[in-house]
Write an enzyme that holds these catalytic residues in place. Structure first.
Site, PDB file in Angstrom:
ATOM      1  N   ARG A  87      34.864  -2.688 -34.305  1.00 51.44           N
ATOM      2  CA  ARG A  87      33.707  -2.548 -33.405  1.00 51.44           C
ATOM      3  C   ARG A  87      32.613  -3.554 -33.781  1.00 51.44           C
ATOM      4  O   ARG A  87      31.985  -4.161 -32.918  1.00 51.44           O
ATOM      5  CB  ARG A  87      33.186  -1.103 -33.437  1.00 51.44           C
ATOM      6  CG  ARG A  87      34.133  -0.133 -32.739  1.00 51.44           C
ATOM      7  CD  ARG A  87      33.537   1.258 -32.583  1.00 51.44           C
ATOM      8  NE  ARG A  87      33.512   2.022 -33.817  1.00 51.44           N
ATOM      9  CZ  ARG A  87      34.538   2.716 -34.305  1.00 51.44           C
ATOM     10  NH1 ARG A  87      35.689   2.738 -33.657  1.00 51.44           N
ATOM     11  NH2 ARG A  87      34.431   3.400 -35.418  1.00 51.44           N
ATOM     12  N   PHE A 115      44.397  -1.216 -24.020  1.00 50.53           N
ATOM     13  CA  PHE A 115      44.546   0.009 -24.819  1.00 50.53           C
ATOM     14  C   PHE A 115      43.147   0.494 -25.218  1.00 50.53           C
ATOM     15  O   PHE A 115      42.834   0.677 -26.396  1.00 50.53           O
ATOM     16  CB  PHE A 115      45.420  -0.221 -26.068  1.00 50.53           C
ATOM     17  CG  PHE A 115      46.792  -0.761 -25.778  1.00 50.53           C
ATOM     18  CD1 PHE A 115      47.795   0.088 -25.333  1.00 50.53           C
ATOM     19  CD2 PHE A 115      47.087  -2.106 -25.928  1.00 50.53           C
ATOM     20  CE1 PHE A 115      49.072  -0.399 -25.052  1.00 50.53           C
ATOM     21  CE2 PHE A 115      48.352  -2.606 -25.656  1.00 50.53           C
ATOM     22  CZ  PHE A 115      49.355  -1.757 -25.223  1.00 50.53           C
ATOM     23  N   SER A 166      46.568   3.798 -20.280  1.00 50.99           N
ATOM     24  CA  SER A 166      47.458   4.614 -19.452  1.00 50.99           C
ATOM     25  C   SER A 166      46.991   6.067 -19.382  1.00 50.99           C
ATOM     26  O   SER A 166      47.556   6.864 -18.642  1.00 50.99           O
ATOM     27  CB  SER A 166      48.890   4.548 -19.998  1.00 50.99           C
ATOM     28  OG  SER A 166      48.906   4.994 -21.333  1.00 50.99           O
ATOM     29  N   ASP A 203      44.676  -3.504 -28.899  1.00 56.81           N
ATOM     30  CA  ASP A 203      44.794  -2.506 -29.977  1.00 56.81           C
ATOM     31  C   ASP A 203      45.800  -1.426 -29.576  1.00 56.81           C
ATOM     32  O   ASP A 203      45.420  -0.284 -29.292  1.00 56.81           O
ATOM     33  CB  ASP A 203      43.404  -1.894 -30.233  1.00 56.81           C
ATOM     34  CG  ASP A 203      43.411  -0.900 -31.382  1.00 56.81           C
ATOM     35  OD1 ASP A 203      44.308  -0.983 -32.245  1.00 56.81           O
ATOM     36  OD2 ASP A 203      42.516  -0.035 -31.413  1.00 56.81           O
ATOM     37  N   CYS A 223      48.621  -1.141 -35.972  1.00 58.53           N
ATOM     38  CA  CYS A 223      48.326  -0.019 -36.876  1.00 58.53           C
ATOM     39  C   CYS A 223      49.620   0.605 -37.396  1.00 58.53           C
ATOM     40  O   CYS A 223      49.618   1.718 -37.899  1.00 58.53           O
ATOM     41  CB  CYS A 223      47.449   1.025 -36.182  1.00 58.53           C
ATOM     42  SG  CYS A 223      48.230   1.802 -34.762  1.00 58.53           S
TER      43      CYS A 223
HETATM   44  N1  SAH Z   1      40.957   0.626 -29.328  1.00 56.31           N
HETATM   45  C1  SAH Z   1      40.806   2.061 -29.192  1.00 56.31           C
HETATM   46  C2  SAH Z   1      41.999   2.820 -29.704  1.00 56.31           C
HETATM   47  C3  SAH Z   1      43.309   2.533 -28.997  1.00 56.31           C
HETATM   48  S1  SAH Z   1      44.479   3.776 -29.261  1.00 56.31           S
HETATM   49  C4  SAH Z   1      39.552   2.500 -29.936  1.00 56.31           C
HETATM   50  O1  SAH Z   1      39.087   1.757 -30.804  1.00 56.31           O
HETATM   51  O2  SAH Z   1      39.055   3.586 -29.657  1.00 56.31           O
HETATM   52  C5  SAH Z   1      45.786   3.326 -28.242  1.00 56.31           C
HETATM   53  C6  SAH Z   1      45.593   3.650 -26.757  1.00 56.31           C
HETATM   54  O3  SAH Z   1      46.735   3.129 -26.092  1.00 56.31           O
HETATM   55  C7  SAH Z   1      45.532   5.118 -26.352  1.00 56.31           C
HETATM   56  O4  SAH Z   1      44.348   5.339 -25.676  1.00 56.31           O
HETATM   57  C8  SAH Z   1      46.731   5.337 -25.427  1.00 56.31           C
HETATM   58  O5  SAH Z   1      46.405   6.158 -24.311  1.00 56.31           O
HETATM   59  C9  SAH Z   1      46.998   3.938 -24.960  1.00 56.31           C
HETATM   60  N2  SAH Z   1      48.372   3.634 -24.525  1.00 56.31           N
HETATM   61  C10 SAH Z   1      49.540   3.971 -25.120  1.00 56.31           C
HETATM   62  N3  SAH Z   1      50.580   3.402 -24.493  1.00 56.31           N
HETATM   63  C11 SAH Z   1      50.058   2.680 -23.459  1.00 56.31           C
HETATM   64  C12 SAH Z   1      50.612   1.838 -22.453  1.00 56.31           C
HETATM   65  N4  SAH Z   1      51.914   1.625 -22.380  1.00 56.31           N
HETATM   66  N5  SAH Z   1      49.776   1.235 -21.594  1.00 56.31           N
HETATM   67  C13 SAH Z   1      48.441   1.435 -21.663  1.00 56.31           C
HETATM   68  N6  SAH Z   1      47.862   2.207 -22.604  1.00 56.31           N
HETATM   69  C14 SAH Z   1      48.655   2.822 -23.496  1.00 56.31           C
END
Ligand code: SAH
Length: 382
Positions: free
Chosen positions: A196, A212, A235, A282, A322
């Protein structure tokens, strides 16, 4: 002996008696020399987790409570530095295998993931509740890893009352909703604190793509720091609804929010020849173990290839993994392969201008490198 805290089933010649799940057992070498005391996990491949390397020191409620209090004390500087939220206890890294405890204001949310932690549940709950400034302890022991320990999920209030529905993580003047009951992990990605800060540094004047996005923490920060435009993709509808709430909480406009599969959405943006000056990538954990690494590297490559293609000239990509099973070295190789295939290595270049990792409240013991799971690269294209 390197004092690694895990004893795998294959390394055990014999078990004397039939210890209960979570019972403290004495671990000895084949020659019978005592190595230390460990928590027994009969169902797991990690059959025992070391409590100590001194068999003379008994494992007691006082010892465990003391380790929890000491771990929390080590986070005091985090909690004094512009945030009300920190990971207080990070499992093996704090000498309490199987315990994750995150503080948000006066609420602690914990996860018990091993038979050993489960056996000390009440002691752990009391110790967390006794920490300074803590009014309640909520349990989110619903992580998949509990299955490997043959533990059923356990969710609910452990000490004090129900967490308020409007619980907030404060960070550098911003507020983020923490969904203790339904959110990922314990409700917020504490491990992305350094990410962040990096977004805050780079967002000004840029067209930002947050892939994501989860609850939009990066998007809110980008907006606050003067991004020219923002698009968030995830998603999960509920996560995006929280992103809108986070935008409201901070009085910012986070622009376009797209509920979609990231792979499909990125291809669509590529086909429409869209470009962005700052892309944040991410993804969730794509490899849960060594067996899944190969498949995961293909997905990481796909995502990074698409993202690199979407970078505007001079654009910056922050890309993370991660997955603990994917080493920093492997991750960098995968991203390099993606840049090569994106045909950016020959016509122009992509350079590493920074590296990101988990923040200081997610420490990595020298004897336990497995604790390091989050790694990120900051890349800039010509
Ligand atoms: N960057 C964010 C955390 C991401 S966690 C933060 O700092 O708060 C990963 C995210 O990926 C989740 O919200 C999950 O809903 C999403 N996700 C998982 N598979 C996905 C896909 N195929 N397409 C889009 N989003 C996806």
């Amino acid at each position: 002996m390197r004092r690694h805290p895990w004893v795998f089933s294959g390394a055990i010649e014999r078990v004397t008696g039939t210890p209960e799940p979570g019972e403290t057992v004495l671990v000895c070498t084949a020659q019978g020399t005592a190595l230390g005391l460990a928590a027994f996990s009969p169902a797991s491949q990690i059959r025992a987790r070391m409590w100590n390397f001194d068999a003379e020191q008994p494992i007691t409620a006082e010892l465990i409570a003391g380790r929890i209090a000491a771990a929390a004390q080590r986070r005091e500087h985090v909690l004094a530095g512009g945030t009300n939220s920190a990971r207080l206890v990070f499992s093996e890294a704090d000498g309490v295998p199987g315990l994750i405890a995150d503080q948000y204001g006066d609420t602690v949310v914990c996860q018990l993931t091993t038979a050993g932690a489960e056996a000390w549940r009440e002691v752990i709950a009391d110790a967390l509740a006794a920490l300074p400034g803590v009014a309640r302890v909520y349990e989110r022991s619903d992580a998949d890893v509990r299955e490997r320990e043959a533990l059923a999920p356990n969710v609910g209030v452990l000490r004090g009352d129900t967490p308020p529905p409007n619980l907030l993580a404060h960070e550098n003047g911003l507020k983020f909703a923490v969904d203790v009951e339904g959110g990922h992990k314990t409700g917020f990605y504490l491990d992305q604190r350094d990410g962040r800060a990096a977004v805050a540094q780079w967002a000004g004047g840029r067209n930002v793509l947050n892939v994501f996005s989860y609850t939009g923490a990066f998007s809110v920060i980008a907006a606050k720091h003067g991004a020219a435009s923002i698009m968030s993709i995830d998603s999960s509808g509920p996560a995006l609804a929280t992103a809108s709430r986070n935008a409201q909480l901070n009085s910012v406009d986070i622009g376009e929010v797209l509920e979609a599969d990231a792979f499909t959405a990125l291809r669509g943006l590529r086909d429409r020849a869209r470009h962005f000056d700052l892309i944040l990538l991410d993804p969730p954990k794509l490899a849960n173990n060594a067996k899944q690494v190969e498949k995961a590297t293909r997905a990481y490559k796909d995502l990074n290839l698409l993202a690199i293609k979407l970078l505007a000239p001079g654009g910056v990509l922050m890309t993370w993994s991660c997955s603990g099973a994917v080493t920093p070295d492997l991750f960098q190789k995968v991203v390099a392969g993606a840049a090569l295939d994106a045909a950016r290595m020959s016509s122009s270049s992509v350079r590493i201008i920074g590296r990101l990792s988990q923040p200081i409240d997610h420490p990595v013991p020298l004897a336990f490198p497995e604790a390091e799971y989050l790694k990120g690269l900051i890349l800039q294209a010509d």
